[in-house]
Design an enzyme around this catalytic site. Structure first.
Site, PDB file in Angstrom:
ATOM      1  N   ASP A 183       0.820  -1.206   0.000  1.00  0.00           N
ATOM      2  CA  ASP A 183       0.000   0.000   0.000  1.00  0.00           C
ATOM      3  C   ASP A 183       0.854   1.256   0.000  1.00  0.00           C
ATOM      4  O   ASP A 183       2.071   1.202   0.197  1.00  0.00           O
ATOM      5  CB  ASP A 183      -0.929   0.000   1.220  1.00  0.00           C
ATOM      6  CG  ASP A 183      -2.026  -1.050   1.129  1.00  0.00           C
ATOM      7  OD1 ASP A 183      -2.367  -1.466   0.004  1.00  0.00           O
ATOM      8  OD2 ASP A 183      -2.545  -1.450   2.199  1.00  0.00           O
ATOM      9  N   TYR A 226       6.637  -9.958   6.806  1.00  0.00           N
ATOM     10  CA  TYR A 226       6.587  -8.518   7.046  1.00  0.00           C
ATOM     11  C   TYR A 226       7.145  -8.204   8.428  1.00  0.00           C
ATOM     12  O   TYR A 226       7.028  -9.000   9.362  1.00  0.00           O
ATOM     13  CB  TYR A 226       5.140  -8.012   7.001  1.00  0.00           C
ATOM     14  CG  TYR A 226       4.560  -7.859   5.621  1.00  0.00           C
ATOM     15  CD1 TYR A 226       4.652  -6.652   4.922  1.00  0.00           C
ATOM     16  CD2 TYR A 226       3.888  -8.917   5.012  1.00  0.00           C
ATOM     17  CE1 TYR A 226       4.100  -6.509   3.667  1.00  0.00           C
ATOM     18  CE2 TYR A 226       3.332  -8.783   3.746  1.00  0.00           C
ATOM     19  CZ  TYR A 226       3.446  -7.570   3.081  1.00  0.00           C
ATOM     20  OH  TYR A 226       2.901  -7.426   1.827  1.00  0.00           O
TER      21      TYR A 226
END
Length: 255
Positions: A51, A109
């Site tokens: 994003d 992540y």
């Protein structure tokens, strides 16, 4: 011939990985550089979508080109051509059917939290100066392994066919004034990591109990979970592929 490109980027200036009509993206900048250097229209397919504002220390994408490529030469030219916030680490040939997104077996992540005001990392870590109960947050991580359906952490109105993800790793670590959340799964839903972290912060602050996480997950309701933490603390750090994707001469490249 199909090639993989391995890159990293500072996401601050970009509206995510994927090309968008009215905003600059990492994919657009990379494709323009490849097309200019290879003197052909190059389209890429990334291993996933990050994003707006999210960083990547390891991202992969694939592209097709008609002739052989001198990898080191292309890496040098790309890094000379690309802006300072995008760096190419390697380019290598893979088998023609390999897809950067669908052949990835796991993604990892990190989310970084600064527990004291730091003038040097405010663009790269979320500032939380209230005390957090790390033991409670790690206890909540263990609950994640008991479930597959994580609709409660997904953005609403997404077009996915399933909300199932297999979480393989999830834990918090602390190094002086920085906390780091590490999570590995076979796939992630949109906004999933940031929603998990926001929920974990509420647990660490005592706003939620550890066992409340069971209800949140089984509710399948995004409004039951915590807030979505800012994008600038999130990093895509590792993508794993089977060894079989590579041409034999490239077997050392993804170790």
């Amino acid at each position: 011939m199909r090639f993989f490109i391995e890159l990293s980027y500072n996401g601050k200036a970009y509206h995510g990985w994927q090309i968008q009509p009215n905003a600059i993206s990492v994919q657009e900048v990379l494709e323009n550089a490849l097309s200019t250097i290879l003197k052909a229209k190059i389209s890429t397919m990334g291993a996933g979508r990050t994003d707006t504002g999210v960083h990547a220390s390891q991202m992969f994408a694939h592209f097709d080109f008609d002739t052989a490529i001198e990898s080191k030469d292309l890496v040098y030219k790309l890094n000379s051509f690309l802006p300072k916030d995008i760096a190419v680490r390697s380019v290598f040939e893979v088998k023609p059917e390999i897809h950067a997104r669908f052949y990835a077996t796991s993604r990892t992540y990190h989310y970084k939290i600064s527990t004291s005001k730091n003038v040097f990392d405010y663009d790269f870590a979320y500032q939380v100066q209230l005390p957090l109960d790390i033991d409670a947050m790690n206890a909540a991580c263990n609950i994640l392994f008991q479930y597959k359906d994580f609709q409660c952490f997904s953005k609403t109105n997404t077009d996915v066919k399933t909300y199932n993800c297999e979480i393989k790793e999830a834990h918090w670590t602390q190094n002086e004034n920085q906390l780091q959340f590490t999570i590995t799964a076979d796939r992630f839903l949109r906004n999933m990591v940031r929603a998990i972290v926001g929920t974990m912060i509420n647990i660490g602050l005592g706003k939620l109990k550890v066992d409340d996480l069971h209800h949140i997950i089984t509710s399948k309701n995004r409004s039951e979970a915590g807030f979505s933490v800012p994008a600038h603390g999130l990093y895509l750090v590792k993508i794993v592929y089977p060894e079989t994707i590579k041409m034999e001469k490239n077997t050392e490249l993804l170790k």
